[in-house]
Scaffold this motif. Sequence first.
Motif, PDB file in Angstrom:
ATOM      1  N   VAL A 144      25.081  10.764  81.105  1.00  0.00           N
ATOM      2  CA  VAL A 144      25.318   9.703  80.138  1.00  0.00           C
ATOM      3  C   VAL A 144      24.457   8.527  80.594  1.00  0.00           C
ATOM      4  N   CYS A 145      23.642   8.018  79.691  1.00  0.00           N
ATOM      5  CA  CYS A 145      22.742   6.911  80.033  1.00  0.00           C
ATOM      6  C   CYS A 145      23.435   5.574  79.800  1.00  0.00           C
ATOM      7  N   LEU A 146      23.668   4.842  80.886  1.00  0.00           N
ATOM      8  CA  LEU A 146      24.173   3.477  80.809  1.00  0.00           C
ATOM      9  C   LEU A 146      22.978   2.526  80.796  1.00  0.00           C
ATOM     10  N   PRO A 147      23.117   1.346  80.239  1.00  0.00           N
ATOM     11  CA  PRO A 147      22.009   0.386  80.273  1.00  0.00           C
ATOM     12  C   PRO A 147      21.715  -0.046  81.713  1.00  0.00           C
ATOM     13  N   SER A 148      20.480  -0.356  81.962  1.00  0.00           N
ATOM     14  CA  SER A 148      20.091  -0.830  83.285  1.00  0.00           C
ATOM     15  C   SER A 148      20.740  -2.185  83.571  1.00  0.00           C
ATOM     16  N   PRO A 149      21.289  -2.365  84.787  1.00  0.00           N
ATOM     17  CA  PRO A 149      21.845  -3.667  85.161  1.00  0.00           C
ATOM     18  C   PRO A 149      20.775  -4.620  85.704  1.00  0.00           C
ATOM     19  N   ALA A 152      15.754  -7.679  84.465  1.00  0.00           N
ATOM     20  CA  ALA A 152      14.734  -7.535  83.419  1.00  0.00           C
ATOM     21  C   ALA A 152      15.353  -7.114  82.085  1.00  0.00           C
ATOM     22  N   ASN A 153      16.571  -6.621  82.113  1.00  0.00           N
ATOM     23  CA  ASN A 153      17.251  -6.113  80.921  1.00  0.00           C
ATOM     24  C   ASN A 153      18.264  -7.121  80.348  1.00  0.00           C
ATOM     25  N   GLN A 154      18.282  -8.336  80.877  1.00  0.00           N
ATOM     26  CA  GLN A 154      19.279  -9.337  80.470  1.00  0.00           C
ATOM     27  C   GLN A 154      19.198  -9.716  79.007  1.00  0.00           C
ATOM     28  N   GLY A 155      18.011  -9.770  78.462  1.00  0.00           N
ATOM     29  CA  GLY A 155      17.863 -10.168  77.064  1.00  0.00           C
ATOM     30  C   GLY A 155      18.536  -9.198  76.117  1.00  0.00           C
ATOM     31  N   ARG A 156      18.358  -7.906  76.356  1.00  0.00           N
ATOM     32  CA  ARG A 156      18.956  -6.890  75.484  1.00  0.00           C
ATOM     33  C   ARG A 156      20.414  -6.610  75.833  1.00  0.00           C
ATOM     34  N   TRP A 157      20.764  -6.786  77.108  1.00  0.00           N
ATOM     35  CA  TRP A 157      22.108  -6.446  77.570  1.00  0.00           C
ATOM     36  C   TRP A 157      22.716  -7.597  78.363  1.00  0.00           C
ATOM     37  N   PRO A 158      23.312  -8.567  77.663  1.00  0.00           N
ATOM     38  CA  PRO A 158      24.012  -9.633  78.382  1.00  0.00           C
ATOM     39  C   PRO A 158      25.194  -9.047  79.167  1.00  0.00           C
TER      40      PRO A 158
END
Length: 172
Positions: A144-149, A152-158
Motif C-alpha cells: 500500500v503506497c502511503l504519501p512520502s513524509p 519536499a512533499n509538504q505542498g501536496r500533503w500537509p
Amino acid sequence: MQEHISHTIAPVWDKNCTALILGTMPSPASRKAAFFYMHPQNRFWKVLSAVFNEPLNYPNSSDQQDAARKERTELLLRHHLAVWDVLADCEISGAQDSSIRNPVPNDFSVILETANIKKIFTTGQTAYKLYTRLCLPITHIPAVCLPSPSPANQGRWPLDKLIAVYSSLRGD
C-alpha cells in the motif's frame, strides 16, 4: 553527484510485527543518525506520534540520538510495526529518490518468515515502484503506497492529511 550507498541501518522489527513500513533508502541525515527518518524536517515521526497519540522527544544534539532511537523503536514495536527500506544498495545523489540508479533490494525473508506480516506499506511513490518491481515477485505481498513524509512533499500533503492517511497503520 551520484554516490554509491550501501544500507547499514538494521531493520526495526520483532516476531509480533504485523505490518512492514518501507522507505526507499536512508537519507544522509538518517545515515548519520543511524536510524530511519531522522532528517529534522521529515514528518514521519510527527505523523506516527499523532496517529498513535504518543508524544516523542526530538533530539537537539548527537548525544540525544540514542534516546531518540530507543524511544522510536519502542513506539514501533508497541504497535507491531516493522520499519526498513526497499533498497540494500544503490547509487543516489543526496536524498533524491529520483536519482537512484542500479537499485539492489533488501532481503525481507527473515522478517517475513519470522513475523506475522499481513500488510506492507511504502512511504512514497519511488519506494512503492521499486518494491513492486524488485520485491513483489519474491514476497507476493502487495504494498500500500502511503504519501512520502518528506518535506519536499509538504505542498501536496500537509501534516493533517498525512496523519489521516497514515491512520491506516493503526489497523482498526
